[in-house]
Write an enzyme that holds these catalytic residues in place. Structure first.
Site, PDB file in Angstrom:
ATOM      1  N   GLY A 137       0.767  -1.244   0.000  1.00  0.00           N
ATOM      2  CA  GLY A 137       0.000   0.000   0.000  1.00  0.00           C
ATOM      3  C   GLY A 137       0.791   1.283   0.000  1.00  0.00           C
ATOM      4  O   GLY A 137       0.212   2.367  -0.154  1.00  0.00           O
TER       5      GLY A 137
ATOM      6  N   CYS B  74     -12.448   4.992 -28.831  1.00  0.00           N
ATOM      7  CA  CYS B  74     -13.745   5.655 -28.998  1.00  0.00           C
ATOM      8  C   CYS B  74     -14.540   5.718 -27.702  1.00  0.00           C
ATOM      9  O   CYS B  74     -15.629   5.156 -27.590  1.00  0.00           O
ATOM     10  CB  CYS B  74     -14.533   4.922 -30.081  1.00  0.00           C
ATOM     11  SG  CYS B  74     -13.610   4.939 -31.612  1.00  0.00           S
TER      12      CYS B  74
ATOM     13  N   ARG C 144      -5.251   3.635 -15.846  1.00  0.00           N
ATOM     14  CA  ARG C 144      -5.408   4.292 -14.539  1.00  0.00           C
ATOM     15  C   ARG C 144      -6.129   5.637 -14.595  1.00  0.00           C
ATOM     16  O   ARG C 144      -7.003   5.887 -13.756  1.00  0.00           O
ATOM     17  CB  ARG C 144      -4.060   4.425 -13.817  1.00  0.00           C
ATOM     18  CG  ARG C 144      -3.356   3.076 -13.572  1.00  0.00           C
ATOM     19  CD  ARG C 144      -2.211   3.149 -12.571  1.00  0.00           C
ATOM     20  NE  ARG C 144      -2.704   3.385 -11.236  1.00  0.00           N
ATOM     21  CZ  ARG C 144      -2.677   4.549 -10.627  1.00  0.00           C
ATOM     22  NH1 ARG C 144      -2.100   5.581 -11.199  1.00  0.00           N
ATOM     23  NH2 ARG C 144      -3.194   4.693  -9.426  1.00  0.00           N
TER      24      ARG C 144
ATOM     25  N   PRO D 181       4.972  -4.768  -0.653  1.00  0.00           N
ATOM     26  CA  PRO D 181       4.886  -3.563  -1.481  1.00  0.00           C
ATOM     27  C   PRO D 181       4.901  -3.888  -2.972  1.00  0.00           C
ATOM     28  O   PRO D 181       5.612  -4.803  -3.405  1.00  0.00           O
ATOM     29  CB  PRO D 181       6.140  -2.773  -1.094  1.00  0.00           C
ATOM     30  CG  PRO D 181       7.125  -3.826  -0.678  1.00  0.00           C
ATOM     31  CD  PRO D 181       6.318  -4.964  -0.088  1.00  0.00           C
ATOM     32  N   GLY D 182       4.114  -3.174  -3.724  1.00  0.00           N
ATOM     33  CA  GLY D 182       4.121  -3.309  -5.177  1.00  0.00           C
ATOM     34  C   GLY D 182       4.459  -1.957  -5.796  1.00  0.00           C
ATOM     35  O   GLY D 182       5.580  -1.706  -6.248  1.00  0.00           O
TER      36      GLY D 182
ATOM     37  N   TYR E 271      -9.410   5.383 -12.437  1.00  0.00           N
ATOM     38  CA  TYR E 271      -9.345   5.969 -11.092  1.00  0.00           C
ATOM     39  C   TYR E 271      -9.186   7.497 -11.120  1.00  0.00           C
ATOM     40  O   TYR E 271      -8.825   8.081 -10.097  1.00  0.00           O
ATOM     41  CB  TYR E 271      -8.143   5.424 -10.311  1.00  0.00           C
ATOM     42  CG  TYR E 271      -7.930   3.931 -10.376  1.00  0.00           C
ATOM     43  CD1 TYR E 271      -8.800   3.047  -9.742  1.00  0.00           C
ATOM     44  CD2 TYR E 271      -6.834   3.407 -11.059  1.00  0.00           C
ATOM     45  CE1 TYR E 271      -8.572   1.680  -9.780  1.00  0.00           C
ATOM     46  CE2 TYR E 271      -6.603   2.041 -11.097  1.00  0.00           C
ATOM     47  CZ  TYR E 271      -7.478   1.188 -10.460  1.00  0.00           C
ATOM     48  OH  TYR E 271      -7.247  -0.167 -10.499  1.00  0.00           O
TER      49      TYR E 271
END
Ligand code: LLP
Length: 444
Positions: free
Chosen positions: A261, A364, A332, A296-297, A336
């Site tokens: 996170g 489109c 993304r 962690p990523g 988001y």
């Protein structure tokens, strides 16, 4: 009716500020934007655009920074494969001493293929199938993070049939709001993740009686792109309290998996600080005699990757710049409302007066928009840009929507670079498709 004012957001950082905040990037007067020691134009010339570029040195440096911050703690880092699952990326972290956090058979197999031992793999996820459990337990997975009573029963059955004992951690839902985007917060009671805090002790005791499972600890993950320590502190305090309660009830608890996170600075906000994060771990678990794990990523790979794209054309008096990357490549912003820095590759394009530009892709859908009214220097057809901080949840979330093949990937390492994924061909797109013969000869 008046046209709506199209004004640049005065708060947008300048191109110079964006580059200054990212030590792996420099703007060279002749070569343009340089990642580590490779001019990005060289890669775009060779592979065309859109193209992803990752910095191996940058990933290594970030892993080392995180390892240094937690060096005095009994912490093992399990890289969250979902953020970027390329075999070369996994290899970099495996060489750096990290294990892996996986959520599917595919991620498990990738981690194994990259040379990560099964015992260094944690299997997370809310819906592991019997097939996935069989594979992981059969290979000797290091830990399975269990998210429900039903899953615990499945693990017991599968492990018993294999004659194995699976180490499990119960993923508890600490009911803490990570204060992040609604689609990526996971630690609230109304999210689908984890076991309700109040049910965990009974389930742990039950796990201890089941054949084929060995409860070794608890796990939690409260969300992604977390920039403040408050939610971590609250969640880790609850986890520590749970460890004490379980031990008081006579259970053995040797591990706490603290999840991932850690957020990064996409715009001008500072990213999460590994030393401050280590402080939160120390405060909660310092005296507890538990083996800690983190997953962690984004923090490890996000800043190390970018998507290069070329301007196809501008329209409406340069209000729109249509680029050759789209939401199918980097979803993304559409998914988001994420803010990604957009930086021209040519030094000459990075200076001069800025104007508000909507940077959009050719797909489109109106949602295929990377930036609205972004303060950018003037861009013309053929100019190249880099969409920064796209190393996490970038290529892994791509689709081939609008029959757009997956973009190639290049890996920079200091002054060297190599293609690590070829551009998908159009024929690849339909290679697995077939048209049944009963459709032949039909009219209408
Ligand atoms: N551990 C678990 C159990 C997770 O669910 C995740 C991410 C991680 C670790 C790694 O989290 P990180 O350190 O990368 O924040 N696609 C979204 C992010 C989804 C995160 C899902 N879980 C995005 O593009 O922002």
């Amino acid at each position: 009716m008046h046209a709506q004012a199209h004004e640049a957001d005065a708060a947008d950082p300048s191109v110079a500020d964006l580059i200054a905040a990212r030590p792996h990037l420099t703007m060279h007067p002749m070569d343009g934007l340089v990642l580590e020691d490779v001019p990005l134009n060289a890669i775009a010339d060779a592979l065309g655009t859109p193209v992803w570029v990752y910095g191996a040195g940058t990933m290594r440096a970030r892993l080392a920074e995180l390892q240094h911050a937690v060096a005095d703690l009994p912490v093992h880092i399990h890289y969250a494969v979902k953020a970027n699952d390329h075999l070369a990326v996994l290899k970099i972290f495996a060489h750096g001493g990290a294990g892996a956090d996986v959520v599917s058979e595919g991620e498990f197999l990738r981690a194994r293929k990259a040379g990560i031992a099964a015992e260094n793999i944690v299997f997370s996820g809310v819906g592991k199938t019997v097939g996935e459990l069989r594979l992981a337990i059969g290979e000797g997975v290091g830990q399975i993070n269990v998210e429900s009573a039903a899953e615990l029963a499945m693990i017991s059955t599968v492990a018993t049939a294999l004659g194995k004992t699976a180490p499990v951690a119960l993923r508890i839902n600490p009911d803490v709001d990570a204060g992040t985007h609604a689609k990526i917060t996971t630690g609230r009671a109304d999210n689908k993740f984890g076991i309700p805090y109040s049910d965990a002790a009974a389930l742990y005791a039950h796990a201890a009686t089941l054949p084929g499972v060995a409860p070794v600890g608890i796990a939690l993950h409260i969300g992604s792109q977390i920039l403040s320590l408050g939610p971590y502190r609250a969640a880790y305090a609850r986890a520590a309290e749970m460890v004490r309660a379980l031990r008081a009830a006579g259970q053995t608890v040797s591990r706490v998996d603290c999840g991932g996170g850690l957020g990064i600075g996409y715009r001008d906000e500072p990213g999460a600080s590994p030393t401050a994060f280590a402080g939160a771990l120390r405060a909660a678990f310092g005296g507890l005699d538990v083996q800690l794990m983190i997953e962690p990523g984004r923090w490890l790979v996000g800043p190390a990757g970018m998507l290069l794209s070329s301007v196809v054309l501008t329209k409406a008096d340069e209000r729109f710049a249509v680029i050759d990357a789209a939401m199918n490549d980097l979803v993304r912003p559409a998914m988001y409302d994420a803010w990604h820095a957009i930086v021209p590759l040519a030094a000459g394009n990075a200076v001069g007066a800025v104007r508000p530009v909507d940077v959009v892709g050719p797909v489109c859908e109106s949602g295929d928009t990377f930036a609205r009214a972004r303060a950018l220097p003037s861009l013309a057809a053929g100019d190249r840009v880099a969409l920064l901080d796209a190393g996490a949840y970038g290529a892994v979330m791509s689709s081939t929507y609008n029959a757009r093949p997956n973009a190639p990937i290049a890996l920079v390492d200091g002054a060297r670079w190599a293609t690590i994924r070829a551009r998908q061909t159009h024929a690849d797109l339909w290679a697995a498709e077939s048209v049944p013969t009963f459709l032949d000869g039909r009219i209408g």
